[in-house]
Design a protein around this motif. Sequence first.
Motif, PDB file in Angstrom:
ATOM      1  N   LEU A  24      -7.550 -34.185  10.355  1.00  0.00           N
ATOM      2  CA  LEU A  24      -8.653 -35.079   9.994  1.00  0.00           C
ATOM      3  C   LEU A  24      -8.126 -36.368   9.357  1.00  0.00           C
ATOM      4  N   ALA A  25      -7.103 -36.242   8.503  1.00  0.00           N
ATOM      5  CA  ALA A  25      -6.527 -37.439   7.887  1.00  0.00           C
ATOM      6  C   ALA A  25      -5.858 -38.313   8.930  1.00  0.00           C
ATOM      7  N   LEU A  26      -5.206 -37.691   9.913  1.00  0.00           N
ATOM      8  CA  LEU A  26      -4.544 -38.468  10.961  1.00  0.00           C
ATOM      9  C   LEU A  26      -5.574 -39.197  11.829  1.00  0.00           C
ATOM     10  N   LEU A  27      -6.709 -38.570  12.083  1.00  0.00           N
ATOM     11  CA  LEU A  27      -7.765 -39.251  12.837  1.00  0.00           C
ATOM     12  C   LEU A  27      -8.187 -40.543  12.146  1.00  0.00           C
TER      13      LEU A  27
ATOM     14  N   ASP B 154     -10.021 -23.562   2.640  1.00  0.00           N
ATOM     15  CA  ASP B 154     -11.155 -24.458   2.917  1.00  0.00           C
ATOM     16  C   ASP B 154     -11.347 -24.682   4.411  1.00  0.00           C
ATOM     17  N   PHE B 155     -10.894 -23.728   5.234  1.00  0.00           N
ATOM     18  CA  PHE B 155     -10.972 -23.946   6.678  1.00  0.00           C
ATOM     19  C   PHE B 155     -12.406 -24.170   7.142  1.00  0.00           C
TER      20      PHE B 155
ATOM     21  N   LYS C 254      -7.824 -44.117  14.319  1.00  0.00           N
ATOM     22  CA  LYS C 254      -9.037 -44.840  14.713  1.00  0.00           C
ATOM     23  C   LYS C 254      -9.363 -44.682  16.207  1.00  0.00           C
ATOM     24  N   PRO C 255      -9.563 -43.449  16.673  1.00  0.00           N
ATOM     25  CA  PRO C 255      -9.928 -43.255  18.082  1.00  0.00           C
ATOM     26  C   PRO C 255     -11.362 -43.693  18.345  1.00  0.00           C
ATOM     27  N   ALA C 256     -11.638 -44.004  19.605  1.00  0.00           N
ATOM     28  CA  ALA C 256     -13.000 -44.345  19.997  1.00  0.00           C
ATOM     29  C   ALA C 256     -13.837 -43.104  20.237  1.00  0.00           C
ATOM     30  N   LEU C 257     -13.197 -41.998  20.605  1.00  0.00           N
ATOM     31  CA  LEU C 257     -13.906 -40.766  20.942  1.00  0.00           C
ATOM     32  C   LEU C 257     -13.094 -39.589  20.402  1.00  0.00           C
ATOM     33  N   VAL C 258     -13.772 -38.638  19.768  1.00  0.00           N
ATOM     34  CA  VAL C 258     -13.107 -37.449  19.226  1.00  0.00           C
ATOM     35  C   VAL C 258     -13.645 -36.221  19.936  1.00  0.00           C
ATOM     36  N   VAL C 259     -12.734 -35.417  20.477  1.00  0.00           N
ATOM     37  CA  VAL C 259     -13.067 -34.172  21.149  1.00  0.00           C
ATOM     38  C   VAL C 259     -12.465 -33.019  20.357  1.00  0.00           C
ATOM     39  N   TYR C 260     -13.286 -32.048  20.001  1.00  0.00           N
ATOM     40  CA  TYR C 260     -12.792 -30.818  19.378  1.00  0.00           C
ATOM     41  C   TYR C 260     -12.720 -29.763  20.465  1.00  0.00           C
ATOM     42  N   ASP C 261     -11.499 -29.405  20.864  1.00  0.00           N
ATOM     43  CA  ASP C 261     -11.288 -28.354  21.855  1.00  0.00           C
ATOM     44  C   ASP C 261     -10.963 -27.070  21.088  1.00  0.00           C
ATOM     45  N   CYS C 262     -11.968 -26.248  20.885  1.00  0.00           N
ATOM     46  CA  CYS C 262     -11.833 -25.024  20.085  1.00  0.00           C
ATOM     47  C   CYS C 262     -11.353 -23.895  20.990  1.00  0.00           C
TER      48      CYS C 262
ATOM     49  N   ALA D  73     -16.246 -27.736   9.642  1.00  0.00           N
ATOM     50  CA  ALA D  73     -17.573 -28.360   9.625  1.00  0.00           C
ATOM     51  C   ALA D  73     -17.461 -29.878   9.675  1.00  0.00           C
ATOM     52  N   ARG D  74     -16.465 -30.428   8.992  1.00  0.00           N
ATOM     53  CA  ARG D  74     -16.251 -31.882   9.029  1.00  0.00           C
ATOM     54  C   ARG D  74     -15.861 -32.338  10.436  1.00  0.00           C
ATOM     55  N   LEU D  75     -15.002 -31.572  11.095  1.00  0.00           N
ATOM     56  CA  LEU D  75     -14.611 -31.953  12.448  1.00  0.00           C
ATOM     57  C   LEU D  75     -15.780 -31.824  13.417  1.00  0.00           C
ATOM     58  N   LEU D  76     -16.575 -30.758  13.274  1.00  0.00           N
ATOM     59  CA  LEU D  76     -17.740 -30.602  14.140  1.00  0.00           C
ATOM     60  C   LEU D  76     -18.713 -31.764  13.964  1.00  0.00           C
ATOM     61  N   ALA D  77     -18.852 -32.259  12.743  1.00  0.00           N
ATOM     62  CA  ALA D  77     -19.736 -33.395  12.499  1.00  0.00           C
ATOM     63  C   ALA D  77     -19.150 -34.689  13.055  1.00  0.00           C
ATOM     64  N   ARG D  78     -17.842 -34.787  13.039  1.00  0.00           N
ATOM     65  CA  ARG D  78     -17.170 -36.014  13.506  1.00  0.00           C
ATOM     66  C   ARG D  78     -17.057 -36.057  15.025  1.00  0.00           C
ATOM     67  N   ALA D  79     -16.945 -34.927  15.676  1.00  0.00           N
ATOM     68  CA  ALA D  79     -16.632 -34.882  17.104  1.00  0.00           C
ATOM     69  C   ALA D  79     -17.784 -35.418  17.953  1.00  0.00           C
TER      70      ALA D  79
END
Length: 389
Positions: free
Chosen positions: A134-137, A162-163, A141-149, A168-174
């Motif tokens: 998340l910090a690296l994202l 705190d996983f 500064k990507p234009a599109l974020v994909v969470y491949d679970c 939850a933060r990634l799901l909200a960002r993706a």
Amino acid sequence: MSEAAAFERAQVVVLSSIDWGSAWQRHQIFAAQFAAAGRDVFFVENSGFRDPGLADLGRLGDRLSRLSGRAHEAAGSVPKGVTVVPPAVLPPTRGAFRAVNDAWLLPRLAGRLSAAGLKPGAIAVVYVPTHTTLALLELLKPALVVYDCASHFAAHPQAPADFAATEARLLARADLVVTDSQYLRDLLAPRRPDVLRVHQGVDESFFAAKPPSGSWRSFCYYGTWVPDLDPALPAALADAGFEVTLSGFTKGPPPTMPPSVRRLPPTAKAELVGRLEAFDAFLLPHRLTEFHKGVIPAKLYECLAMGRPILTTALPSMDEVREHVYVAATPADWVAAARSLPARETPARREARVALARRHTHAAEFARLGEALRAAWDARGRARTGLVQ
């Protein structure tokens, strides 16, 4: 530049949960397909999820060797258009480690990626939700974020405390969430009803495998043997007189097996079919842990494309293909299933497996992913211009 042109030219940065030289999985498969489609791909290898142990020493030694500039043995397997970047970061398991990453190591990693050619506005494909990714994202500064679970990391016994909050933060960002198994889709759907199921599928070369011999005596497990697999299952087959082979990497201590079990080292991807077509059937001896409930084996459609029967434990992902596989629980059940093959295997069953696999080729699955990416990109563009209805 139009949105359509920007999408077609967008670079891809993969924040992977495995290293490039690991057994071939969706992480490398999708990266290679993005590159084949003409995109610049930056593959950031495993940045850590848990504290390392003794079993990780070999991998960490390889990482240090590559960071020092020495040749990487898997470099020849990296296709044109893919830049593999080994990250020099600490695991995201302690506050002090995260502070060092945030202040020093992650900005250096972002700088290395920029120097390699990565620009803001890329498509970021994230495989593991951690403080690090998340910090690296934020830096990239990507234009599109994909969470491949592709793994049930929430059930991993060494998951960061705190996983759940991090995911939850990634799901909200993706902008797009995809997964390969129905089990994981069902877990994600209450939070992201739009989650899409996409498997990586099977390479066309597997359909060219020779038919099985019909003796139904030779069985193979191929891929990475990990401690979460049950050695008692293939061992029972060997004790019953069947020919059993383990092919590929071993992570952790080697499994205890009867002397008759043959062990083969990993082989090049281009040579894999030639090795596997010598076997009559394949093995998926997964323990039924909470973590493994989310597993749909990467090799599933490969085995089906070769028409071979599969002996497997009752993973939830096997429910959809139960008519094509042999589900067995105990070592005795595995031996009974193996002994039943001469009576139960028919050309029609083989043809049905191949037909199912043909619906899940690399090309077909990547096309589905591409359509979803384009829709997410267009939706993101409309949101930026205030045109969302």
